[in-house]
Structures are given as structure tokens and as C-alpha cells.
Design an enzyme around this catalytic site. Structure first.
Site, PDB file in Angstrom:
ATOM      1  N   GLY A   1       5.776   4.545   1.799  1.00 53.53           N
ATOM      2  CA  GLY A   1       6.405   5.769   2.280  1.00 53.53           C
ATOM      3  C   GLY A   1       7.124   5.588   3.599  1.00 53.53           C
TER       4      GLY A   1
ATOM      5  N   GLY B   1       0.824  -1.194   0.000  1.00 52.81           N
ATOM      6  CA  GLY B   1       0.000   0.000   0.000  1.00 52.81           C
ATOM      7  C   GLY B   1       0.865   1.253   0.000  1.00 52.81           C
ATOM      8  CB  CYS B   2       0.098   4.773  -0.864  1.00 50.70           C
ATOM      9  SG  CYS B   2      -1.459   5.038   0.022  1.00 50.70           S
ATOM     10  CG  PHE B   3      -0.651   5.492   4.475  1.00 49.52           C
ATOM     11  CD1 PHE B   3      -0.172   6.796   4.583  1.00 49.52           C
ATOM     12  CD2 PHE B   3      -2.023   5.309   4.353  1.00 49.52           C
ATOM     13  CE1 PHE B   3      -1.032   7.886   4.567  1.00 49.52           C
ATOM     14  CE2 PHE B   3      -2.895   6.397   4.338  1.00 49.52           C
ATOM     15  CZ  PHE B   3      -2.400   7.688   4.439  1.00 49.52           C
TER      16      PHE B   3
END
Length: 243
Positions: free
Chosen positions: A51, A46-48
Site C-alpha cells: 500500500g 507484505g500488505c503494508f
């Protein structure tokens, strides 16, 4: 997830193919290149988690921080909160507003904990606070942690250089520079910078990605390239600004 029970707890349904869990490779490209080249099945992060893990794994692997001190403060554009019809996603609710959401029960937390625990060799619990920005796309993560006694700026820089020296899509910024969303919008790049604050004995790492690029479809293409033996950057060097 490697554990079907964790999948059930997180998503509220039974995993449809638990026999494939051991085979699936976690597709964080920069840290699983070797496995990805041999993989038949890949789960793109996922994106979180992308990062956060790009910031944390280099430091954890070199034992430069106190893992129990990690606090992740992340801010995403509205496309990071699913493309679904909901009141909280309406223009009038998001525009000129800024709020935290799903604090303590965000479904990406177990994913981050799984990868960090694997690097540590023991289980860990994270404090993660996601926020919704009134913008279309982009994700800025500020990760706070306590450095181990004796950790220097050179140690931190060396950890990132060692992890990303051969990475086409991670930019380690110069001292004094900080990541900005406009620099990574519509791309597969990640900008990364850190500040070691001696006054508060806190290490701050900031990353910026496009939640639809490196945080989603861009990283999926990067993984596909590795799986099929293509140039890792194939199809990823031109901007993709829609939406």
C-alpha cells in the site's frame, strides 16, 4: 531482505538460506515485471509495504518529494495482524475499538526502507504508524510528504500515469474522488488518489487495497502469472470474499 543480518534483526532468527538472497526478486508486481518474468524465486511483499510503495516509488523515481519528510499512516483489518490466537485479536478487544500498534518496531518497516533506499540510492528511515480497524479485511494508507519546490499536480499525476499506465490492477482516481475499502474488498485492485495542499505545502497520497488480495495472495498469484508467462490477470478478476 537482501541482507541476512537485516533478516536476523527483524525476525530474530538466522536466515535459513542466505545464499539465495541475491537471487530472490522482490515481488512488487508493478515495479519488477521484467525481473519477475525471469525469476525462479520471488518474495511477495507484505500488505503494508504494498500500500505504501505503490504510492511512493513513482514520486521518488521522479524526485518530486523530500524523502526525509515521509510519514505513513496505515489502517488494516484484523486479518492483516496474522491468523493467531491472541487476546488482542479477540472480538471483544477489536469490536467498537480502534488503536495503533507496534509503532516504531513493526517488522514491515525495514522492507519499505529497503525498497525506497534502493530507489533513492541511499539509506532512509521512515516513520510508519499502523492501526487496527474493527473490520475483517482492507487496508487504507495515508502517506504524507513534502513536495520538492516547483512540484505541480500535473507532475504528480504524470508520475503515477507513467508508472501505472500498463497496470491492470492500479486505479488512479479522478480529482475529487478518494479511495474506499469497499471498492477493493475481495479483489487484487489498488485505488490511488492524491491531494497537493498548497496551504500546508504537503502532498497526501491515499491508497486502498485488500490486505488479503493485493496485499497478500492476490499479488502472489499476479507474480506467479508473470513468472510462468500467463496473462497477468489470470485467476484474479473474480471476487474472493471469504473470509
Amino acid at each position: 531482505f537482501k541482507d541476512a543480518a537485516q533478516f536476523r534483526t527483524t525476525y530474530g532468527i538466522e536466515h535459513p538460506a542466505p545464499h539465495l538472497l541475491k537471487e530472490a526478486v522482490y515481488g512488487l508486481s508493478e515495479f519488477h515485471r521484467h525481473e519477475l518474468r525471469e525469476a525462479r524465486l520471488v518474495a511477495t511483499p507484505g500488505c503494508f509495504p504494498t500500500g505504501a510503495l505503490l504510492a511512493l516509488l513513482p514520486l521518488i523515481r521522479r524526485d518530486l518529494i523530500e524523502p526525509s519528510s515521509i510519514i505513513i499512516d496505515a489502517k488494516s483489518g484484523t486479518t492483516g495482524a496474522r491468523r493467531a490466537a491472541s487476546i488482542e485479536q479477540l472480538f471483544a478487544e477489536v469490536n467498537e475499538n480502534f488503536r495503533a500498534y507496534k509503532v516504531g518496531n513493526h517488522r514491515h518497516v525495514p522492507e519499505m526502507e529497503q525498497e525506497i533506499s534502493a530507489a533513492l540510492g541511499r539509506d532512509i528511515a521512515l516513520l510508519f504508524v499502523p492501526h487496527l480497524l474493527p473490520i475483517t479485511r482492507g487496508l487504507l494508507s495515508s502517506i504524507f510528504m513534502r513536495p520538492r519546490a516547483g512540484t505541480t499536480e500535473s507532475d504528480v499525476h504524470a508520475a503515477f500515469e507513467a508508472s501505472f499506465a500498463k497496470s491492470r490492477f492500479v486505479r488512479i482516481l479522478k480529482p475529487g474522488e478518494l479511495p474506499e475499502l469497499r471498492n477493493v474488498r475481495a479483489t487484487n485492485y489498488c485505488e490511488l488518489a492524491f491531494i497537493l495542499d498548497r496551504r500546508s505545502e504537503t502532498l497526501l497520497v491515499i491508497t486502498a487495497i485488500d490486505n488479503l488480495g493485493k496485499g497478500a495472495s492476490g499479488q502472489a498469484i499476479q507474480n506467479m502469472n508473470l513468472m510462468l508467462g500467463y496473462d497477468e490477470a489470470a485467476g484474479l478478476l473474480n471476487a474472493a470474499p471469504v473470509p
